[in-house]
Design an enzyme around this catalytic site. Structure first.
Site, PDB file in Angstrom:
ATOM      1  N   LYS A  16       0.841  -1.190   0.000  1.00 21.87           N
ATOM      2  CA  LYS A  16       0.000   0.000   0.000  1.00 21.87           C
ATOM      3  C   LYS A  16       0.875   1.239   0.000  1.00 21.87           C
ATOM      4  O   LYS A  16       1.924   1.265   0.631  1.00 21.87           O
ATOM      5  CB  LYS A  16      -0.914   0.022   1.230  1.00 21.87           C
ATOM      6  CG  LYS A  16      -1.851  -1.176   1.337  1.00 21.87           C
ATOM      7  CD  LYS A  16      -2.874  -1.201   0.226  1.00 21.87           C
ATOM      8  CE  LYS A  16      -3.845  -2.354   0.409  1.00 21.87           C
ATOM      9  NZ  LYS A  16      -4.834  -2.427  -0.697  1.00 21.87           N
ATOM     10  N   GLU A 198       4.506   8.627   2.022  1.00 24.03           N
ATOM     11  CA  GLU A 198       4.790   8.095   0.690  1.00 24.03           C
ATOM     12  C   GLU A 198       6.216   7.557   0.600  1.00 24.03           C
ATOM     13  O   GLU A 198       7.132   8.041   1.276  1.00 24.03           O
ATOM     14  CB  GLU A 198       4.602   9.188  -0.362  1.00 24.03           C
ATOM     15  CG  GLU A 198       3.143   9.543  -0.642  1.00 24.03           C
ATOM     16  CD  GLU A 198       3.024  10.534  -1.782  1.00 24.03           C
ATOM     17  OE1 GLU A 198       2.431  10.178  -2.806  1.00 24.03           O
ATOM     18  OE2 GLU A 198       3.553  11.644  -1.638  1.00 24.03           O
ATOM     19  N   ASN A 199       6.379   6.548  -0.253  1.00 22.13           N
ATOM     20  CA  ASN A 199       7.697   5.984  -0.579  1.00 22.13           C
ATOM     21  C   ASN A 199       8.419   5.412   0.637  1.00 22.13           C
ATOM     22  O   ASN A 199       9.645   5.332   0.672  1.00 22.13           O
ATOM     23  CB  ASN A 199       8.581   7.033  -1.265  1.00 22.13           C
ATOM     24  CG  ASN A 199       7.928   7.593  -2.507  1.00 22.13           C
ATOM     25  OD1 ASN A 199       7.376   6.847  -3.323  1.00 22.13           O
ATOM     26  ND2 ASN A 199       7.946   8.911  -2.650  1.00 22.13           N
ATOM     27  N   ARG A 200       7.644   5.026   1.637  1.00 16.36           N
ATOM     28  CA  ARG A 200       8.176   4.436   2.873  1.00 16.36           C
ATOM     29  C   ARG A 200       9.082   5.404   3.652  1.00 16.36           C
ATOM     30  O   ARG A 200       9.848   4.997   4.502  1.00 16.36           O
ATOM     31  CB  ARG A 200       8.933   3.126   2.583  1.00 16.36           C
ATOM     32  CG  ARG A 200       8.051   2.014   1.993  1.00 16.36           C
ATOM     33  CD  ARG A 200       6.916   1.683   2.942  1.00 16.36           C
ATOM     34  NE  ARG A 200       6.166   0.496   2.538  1.00 16.36           N
ATOM     35  CZ  ARG A 200       4.992   0.522   1.896  1.00 16.36           C
ATOM     36  NH1 ARG A 200       4.466   1.704   1.552  1.00 16.36           N
ATOM     37  NH2 ARG A 200       4.360  -0.583   1.598  1.00 16.36           N
ATOM     38  N   LEU A 201       8.954   6.703   3.371  1.00 16.41           N
ATOM     39  CA  LEU A 201       9.712   7.715   4.111  1.00 16.41           C
ATOM     40  C   LEU A 201       8.826   8.230   5.251  1.00 16.41           C
ATOM     41  O   LEU A 201       8.393   9.387   5.272  1.00 16.41           O
ATOM     42  CB  LEU A 201      10.153   8.845   3.180  1.00 16.41           C
ATOM     43  CG  LEU A 201      11.110   8.417   2.062  1.00 16.41           C
ATOM     44  CD1 LEU A 201      11.441   9.600   1.167  1.00 16.41           C
ATOM     45  CD2 LEU A 201      12.393   7.819   2.659  1.00 16.41           C
TER      46      LEU A 201
END
Length: 222
Positions: A16, A198-201
């Site tokens: 996700k 977002e973007n696992r940040l």
């Protein structure tokens, strides 16, 4: 078994993209409990999560063997986070040997989680009794019927124990507080607030208790 059942699911494909707003240092309350209160209210009254007070309680025994289970938070204040259990259960036995504990609130629909680490101490009997009186009668009887974490032969044995207790304490008669049942209060030492991005940040902000009782805030890399 159908052909669909035979095809294994790939956990790595269940990805996700988090798009929630971030969490900045200036957003935080002065104490971790105050910040928890903000997020808890949003989880309960805005996101309407099912049992937002459900938390994963992780303990370890004297040898360091870990165990985890889901428990319901019953109260929180600046003094700590309170839950109740059978004092003969595995979690309680662990805490008698090693009082350090971790609590995890997994609020997945909000892309949030809160991790509390600290020291657990038993609540007083007066506080335990006051809470026990608020429990539904069935839950009061269940606290007597279940020798939590012990091995039982059949479900029928558990049901028979409950039936016997229900007859011993009929409707209208007060169920006494079991001597082996009570609360733990977890006094926090570190509390991390995790917000998916977002973007696992992700944003990870952690309160750390200082020797004088104040709180230092740290940002952790995701």
């Amino acid at each position: 078994m159908t052909d669909r059942d035979a095809v294994p699911l790939d956990p790595a494909a269940m990805r996700k993209q988090y798009r929630a707003e971030g969490l900045a240092e200036n957003d935080l309350a002065a104490t971790p409990v105050a910040q928890f209160a903000r997020w808890f209210k949003q989880a309960a009254t805005e996101a309407h999560l099912f049992e937002p007070n459900a938390m994963i309680v992780s303990t370890a025994d004297a040898e360091g063997h870990p165990s985890s289970r889901t428990v319901l938070l019953k109260h929180f204040s600046e003094q700590g986070f309170v839950f109740y259990t059978n004092y003969d259960s595995r979690k309680a036995r662990d805490l008698s040997e090693n009082p350090y504990v971790s609590l995890l609130f997994p609020w997945h629909p909000m892309a949030r989680q809160v991790i509390v680490t600290g020291i657990a101490r038993r609540t007083g009997r007066d506080e335990t009794a006051a809470y026990f009186r608020t429990r539904p009668r069935g839950s009061q009887l269940g606290a007597w019927a279940s020798a939590q974490s012990s091995v039982i032969a059949t479900r029928a044995d558990l049901d028979a124990s409950y039936t016997e207790l229900a007859a011993r304490y009929p409707e209208g008669e007060q169920v006494p507080v079991p001597p082996h049942w009570g609360g733990f209060r977890v006094a926090p030492q570190m509390v991390e607030f995790w917000q998916g991005r977002e973007n696992r940040l992700h944003d990870r902000l952690r309160y750390v208790e200082e020797p004088d009782g104040s709180w230092r805030v740290e940002r952790l890399s995701p």
